[in-house]
Write a protein that holds these residues in place. Structure first.
Motif, short mmCIF file in Angstrom:
data_model
loop_
_atom_site.label_atom_id
_atom_site.label_comp_id
_atom_site.label_asym_id
_atom_site.label_seq_id
_atom_site.Cartn_x
_atom_site.Cartn_y
_atom_site.Cartn_z
N ILE A 125 1.22 -1.17 0.38
CA ILE A 125 0.41 -0.03 0.24
C ILE A 125 0.97 1.00 0.10
O ILE A 125 2.15 1.28 0.78
N VAL A 159 4.23 -0.36 8.55
CA VAL A 159 3.74 0.58 8.54
C VAL A 159 3.98 1.56 8.85
O VAL A 159 4.22 2.03 9.86
N VAL A 218 5.18 3.85 12.14
CA VAL A 218 3.89 3.65 13.29
C VAL A 218 3.72 2.16 13.91
O VAL A 218 3.91 2.79 15.35
N ILE A 219 4.17 1.12 13.47
CA ILE A 219 3.50 0.09 13.47
C ILE A 219 4.29 -1.10 12.58
O ILE A 219 4.16 -0.96 11.48
N TYR A 225 3.66 -5.45 11.51
CA TYR A 225 2.61 -6.53 11.99
C TYR A 225 3.89 -8.10 11.93
O TYR A 225 4.48 -7.97 10.22
N PHE A 243 -4.47 -4.94 7.50
CA PHE A 243 -4.71 -3.35 6.97
C PHE A 243 -5.68 -2.69 5.95
O PHE A 243 -5.49 -3.36 5.26
N GLY A 244 -5.20 -1.56 5.67
CA GLY A 244 -6.08 -1.13 4.35
C GLY A 244 -7.39 -0.48 4.67
O GLY A 244 -7.97 -0.73 3.28
N GLU A 245 -8.21 -1.18 6.12
CA GLU A 245 -9.17 -0.36 6.17
C GLU A 245 -9.54 0.83 5.92
O GLU A 245 -10.82 0.76 5.63
N LEU A 246 -9.03 1.85 6.17
CA LEU A 246 -9.57 3.22 6.58
C LEU A 246 -9.36 4.23 4.86
O LEU A 246 -10.31 4.81 4.66
N ALA A 247 -8.58 3.47 4.04
CA ALA A 247 -9.26 3.99 2.94
C ALA A 247 -10.44 4.45 2.35
O ALA A 247 -10.96 4.86 1.37
N ARG A 254 -5.21 6.45 1.15
CA ARG A 254 -4.09 5.52 1.86
C ARG A 254 -3.50 6.63 2.53
O ARG A 254 -2.63 7.26 2.43
N SER A 255 -3.86 6.54 4.10
CA SER A 255 -3.12 7.36 5.24
C SER A 255 -1.51 7.04 5.15
O SER A 255 -0.87 7.41 6.79
N ALA A 256 -1.05 5.60 5.06
CA ALA A 256 -0.05 5.30 5.42
C ALA A 256 0.54 4.31 4.29
O ALA A 256 -0.11 4.17 2.90
N ARG A 293 -7.00 1.36 16.01
CA ARG A 293 -5.66 2.25 15.19
C ARG A 293 -5.81 3.10 16.06
O ARG A 293 -4.41 3.92 16.17
N SER A 313 -2.09 2.36 18.35
CA SER A 313 -0.85 3.16 17.65
C SER A 313 -0.95 4.33 17.25
O SER A 313 0.25 5.13 17.60
N LEU A 314 -1.46 5.52 16.96
CA LEU A 314 -1.47 6.31 16.42
C LEU A 314 -1.13 7.35 17.44
O LEU A 314 -0.47 8.14 17.57
#
Ligand code: CMP
Length: 152
Positions: A46, A65, A78-79, A81, A91-95, A102-104, A145, A148-149
């Protein structure tokens, strides 16, 4: 998918916080839509800023990430996995949930394989589930989320 693969992916999806509130019929739709993607070390899965196309559940491998705060700014991890011993990070749910870029950036650190569900199927199943299911799902995402933020 082989029968063994199907059993593994079913267990991983059932244990995932996003899909925890789905009923059996919805769960089956998720499983039908999932495709496998093998990734090599160093591969970018991503990229921050891209439009969101897939949501991923890790079957194996290690992933990092990272977030870049701005142009020409170094990326900060950030983290990370690791998929191992029945733990299947995702991962990848936010967008996909918020219709945002994508936030990261997510990079594969050691080779593995991912299960991917496309944006359209993801939204059709999850975002159109009952408002009760959806509210609980969104709350789980925020809580997980934000943990970790907060470390940023
Ligand atoms: P998305 O924004 O679609 O693409 C990058 C993904 O990285 C993001 O969804 C999350 O799944 C994950 N991610 C981004 N920021 C964090 C964070 N602070 N903690 C954990 N995961 C994150």
């Amino acid at each position: 998918k082989t029968e063994e693969e199907s059993a593994r992916i079913r267990a991983a999806v059932k244990a995932n916080f996003l899909f925890a509130y789905l009923n059996e019929a919805q769960l089956r739709r998720v499983l039908d839509a999932m495709v496998r993607r093998d990734v090599a070390a160093g591969e970018v899965v991503i990229r921050q800023g891209d439009p969101g196309d897939y949501f991923y559940i890790c079957e194996s491998g290690d992933y990092s990430v990272t977030v870049s705060p701005g142009d020409n700014q170094p990326a900060v991890e950030v983290i990370s996995y690791a998929a191992q011993g029945g733990s299947n990070p995702c991962f990848g749910e936010l967008a996909l949930m918020h219709n945002k870029p994508r936030s990261a950036t997510v990079t594969c650190v050691s080779a593995g394989s991912l299960w991917a569900i496309d944006r359209r199927s993801f939204r059709a199943i999850l975002m159109k589930s009952s408002s009760h299911q959806l509210t609980r799902t969104l709350r789980s995402v925020e809580v997980l989320r934000s943990l970790s933020l907060n470390q940023l």
